[in-house]
Design a protein around this motif. Sequence first.
Motif, PDB file in Angstrom:
ATOM      1  N   VAL A  52       0.980  -1.129  -0.042  1.00 33.33           N
ATOM      2  CA  VAL A  52      -0.064   0.155  -0.038  1.00 33.33           C
ATOM      3  C   VAL A  52       0.898   1.273   0.086  1.00 33.33           C
ATOM      4  CG1 VAL A  52      -2.005   0.855   0.822  1.00 33.33           C
ATOM      5  CG2 VAL A  52      -1.543  -1.457   1.295  1.00 33.33           C
ATOM      6  N   HIS A  53       1.809   1.257  -0.824  1.00 33.33           N
ATOM      7  CA  HIS A  53       2.758   2.345  -1.193  1.00 33.33           C
ATOM      8  C   HIS A  53       3.542   2.086  -2.412  1.00 33.33           C
ATOM      9  CE1 HIS A  53       5.312  -0.418   0.943  1.00 33.33           C
ATOM     10  NE2 HIS A  53       6.215  -0.383   0.004  1.00 33.33           N
ATOM     11  N   ALA A  54       4.424   2.958  -2.790  1.00 28.77           N
ATOM     12  CA  ALA A  54       5.154   3.017  -3.977  1.00 28.77           C
ATOM     13  C   ALA A  54       6.492   3.537  -3.662  1.00 28.77           C
ATOM     14  CB  ALA A  54       4.565   4.007  -5.118  1.00 28.77           C
ATOM     15  N   HIS A  55       7.450   3.315  -4.317  1.00 25.73           N
ATOM     16  CA  HIS A  55       8.712   3.536  -4.271  1.00 25.73           C
ATOM     17  C   HIS A  55       9.284   4.625  -5.233  1.00 25.73           C
ATOM     18  CE1 HIS A  55      10.011   1.185  -0.583  1.00 25.73           C
ATOM     19  NE2 HIS A  55       9.322   0.274  -1.329  1.00 25.73           N
ATOM     20  N   LYS A  56       9.839   5.454  -4.887  1.00 22.89           N
ATOM     21  CA  LYS A  56      10.442   6.612  -6.082  1.00 22.89           C
ATOM     22  C   LYS A  56      11.585   5.956  -6.686  1.00 22.89           C
ATOM     23  CE  LYS A  56       9.268  10.395  -2.984  1.00 22.89           C
ATOM     24  NZ  LYS A  56       9.719  11.271  -2.331  1.00 22.89           N
ATOM     25  N   LYS A  57      12.623   5.220  -6.128  1.00 22.75           N
ATOM     26  CA  LYS A  57      13.648   4.737  -6.627  1.00 22.75           C
ATOM     27  C   LYS A  57      13.957   3.346  -6.649  1.00 22.75           C
ATOM     28  CE  LYS A  57      16.345   9.019  -6.458  1.00 22.75           C
ATOM     29  NZ  LYS A  57      17.660   9.756  -5.889  1.00 22.75           N
ATOM     30  N   SER A  77       1.016   5.928 -15.361  1.00 27.06           N
ATOM     31  CA  SER A  77       0.267   6.109 -16.484  1.00 27.06           C
ATOM     32  C   SER A  77      -0.989   5.659 -16.212  1.00 27.06           C
ATOM     33  CB  SER A  77       0.926   5.642 -17.687  1.00 27.06           C
ATOM     34  OG  SER A  77       0.994   4.226 -17.471  1.00 27.06           O
ATOM     35  N   GLY A  78      -1.349   5.160 -15.099  1.00 23.46           N
ATOM     36  CA  GLY A  78      -2.655   4.402 -14.813  1.00 23.46           C
ATOM     37  C   GLY A  78      -2.693   2.945 -15.527  1.00 23.46           C
ATOM     38  N   SER A  79      -1.643   2.510 -15.673  1.00 20.83           N
ATOM     39  CA  SER A  79      -1.677   1.100 -16.064  1.00 20.83           C
ATOM     40  C   SER A  79      -1.862   0.306 -15.157  1.00 20.83           C
ATOM     41  CB  SER A  79      -0.275   0.851 -16.916  1.00 20.83           C
ATOM     42  OG  SER A  79       0.858   0.889 -15.921  1.00 20.83           O
ATOM     43  N   ALA A  96      10.543   0.530  -9.330  1.00 21.73           N
ATOM     44  CA  ALA A  96       9.811   1.736  -8.968  1.00 21.73           C
ATOM     45  C   ALA A  96       8.722   2.303  -9.574  1.00 21.73           C
ATOM     46  CB  ALA A  96      11.320   2.772  -8.876  1.00 21.73           C
ATOM     47  N   MET A  97       8.130   3.334  -8.801  1.00 21.68           N
ATOM     48  CA  MET A  97       7.161   3.887  -9.214  1.00 21.68           C
ATOM     49  C   MET A  97       5.822   3.209  -9.602  1.00 21.68           C
ATOM     50  SD  MET A  97       7.773   7.068  -8.542  1.00 21.68           S
ATOM     51  CE  MET A  97       6.359   7.833  -9.026  1.00 21.68           C
ATOM     52  N   ASN A 128      -3.013   9.701  -3.089  1.00 18.67           N
ATOM     53  CA  ASN A 128      -3.420  11.156  -3.836  1.00 18.67           C
ATOM     54  C   ASN A 128      -2.017  11.674  -4.488  1.00 18.67           C
ATOM     55  OD1 ASN A 128      -5.937  11.017  -3.511  1.00 18.67           O
ATOM     56  ND2 ASN A 128      -6.063  12.011  -1.384  1.00 18.67           N
ATOM     57  N   GLU A 129      -1.131  11.385  -3.444  1.00 20.45           N
ATOM     58  CA  GLU A 129       0.530  12.089  -4.115  1.00 20.45           C
ATOM     59  C   GLU A 129       0.996  11.227  -5.119  1.00 20.45           C
ATOM     60  OE1 GLU A 129       4.924  12.269  -1.946  1.00 20.45           O
ATOM     61  OE2 GLU A 129       3.390  12.004  -0.786  1.00 20.45           O
ATOM     62  N   PHE A 130       0.694   9.910  -5.097  1.00 22.88           N
ATOM     63  CA  PHE A 130       1.297   9.127  -6.041  1.00 22.88           C
ATOM     64  C   PHE A 130       0.558   9.324  -7.467  1.00 22.88           C
ATOM     65  CE2 PHE A 130       0.865   5.244  -8.721  1.00 22.88           C
ATOM     66  CZ  PHE A 130       1.997   5.102  -9.042  1.00 22.88           C
ATOM     67  N   ASP A 131      -0.671   9.541  -7.349  1.00 22.37           N
ATOM     68  CA  ASP A 131      -1.614   9.974  -8.454  1.00 22.37           C
ATOM     69  C   ASP A 131      -1.146  11.330  -9.025  1.00 22.37           C
ATOM     70  OD1 ASP A 131      -2.999   7.727  -8.267  1.00 22.37           O
ATOM     71  OD2 ASP A 131      -4.809   8.604  -7.049  1.00 22.37           O
ATOM     72  N   GLU A 132      -0.472  12.158  -8.407  1.00 22.87           N
ATOM     73  CA  GLU A 132       0.016  13.414  -8.909  1.00 22.87           C
ATOM     74  C   GLU A 132       1.163  13.468  -9.722  1.00 22.87           C
ATOM     75  OE1 GLU A 132       0.442  16.289  -5.599  1.00 22.87           O
ATOM     76  OE2 GLU A 132      -1.568  16.035  -4.950  1.00 22.87           O
ATOM     77  N   TYR A 133       1.943  12.090  -9.671  1.00 28.16           N
ATOM     78  CA  TYR A 133       3.071  12.043 -10.640  1.00 28.16           C
ATOM     79  C   TYR A 133       2.720  11.860 -11.857  1.00 28.16           C
ATOM     80  CZ  TYR A 133       6.759  11.873  -6.741  1.00 28.16           C
ATOM     81  OH  TYR A 133       7.526  12.245  -5.819  1.00 28.16           O
TER      82      TYR A 133
END
Length: 133
Positions: A52-57, A77-79, A96-97, A128-133
């Motif tokens: 329930v998170h993502a990683h930047k790198k 990209s929403g995939s 990542a991402m 919501n922060e992830f969706d902003e990328y």
Amino acid sequence: MNNFSSPKIILLEGIVNESGSLHFFEYSEALPFSIKRSFWITEVPQGGKRGVHAHKKETQVLVALKGSVKVSLEGTSGSKHEFILDQPNKALILPAMFWSEVTFDKDTVLLVLSDQEFLESDYIRDKNEFDEY
């Protein structure tokens, strides 16, 4: 740094005979990075979610050593991708991402291998922060 842009399943080498199964993980073209961190997750209740998170790198490799997990991923990209890890020779490369949610079956042991040391600032814990990328 790695060059993985999409999640994918890889099969780990192994030896299976009457005395049991031995699966192993070695540096190869299938995984061209050094493992800097490893951890395992146990005792998650049936249907419980982790990740329930993502990683930047950070890129990770997930292996269900026992039991099974459903890994639901969403890219910037929403995939959307969904994988079932239910055999100890099946590994998921998670770049990542990708927003991840991992749903556990009862008594599952999930091994996670990472190309990065732990760094809290690498985590995106707010969808919501992830969706902003």
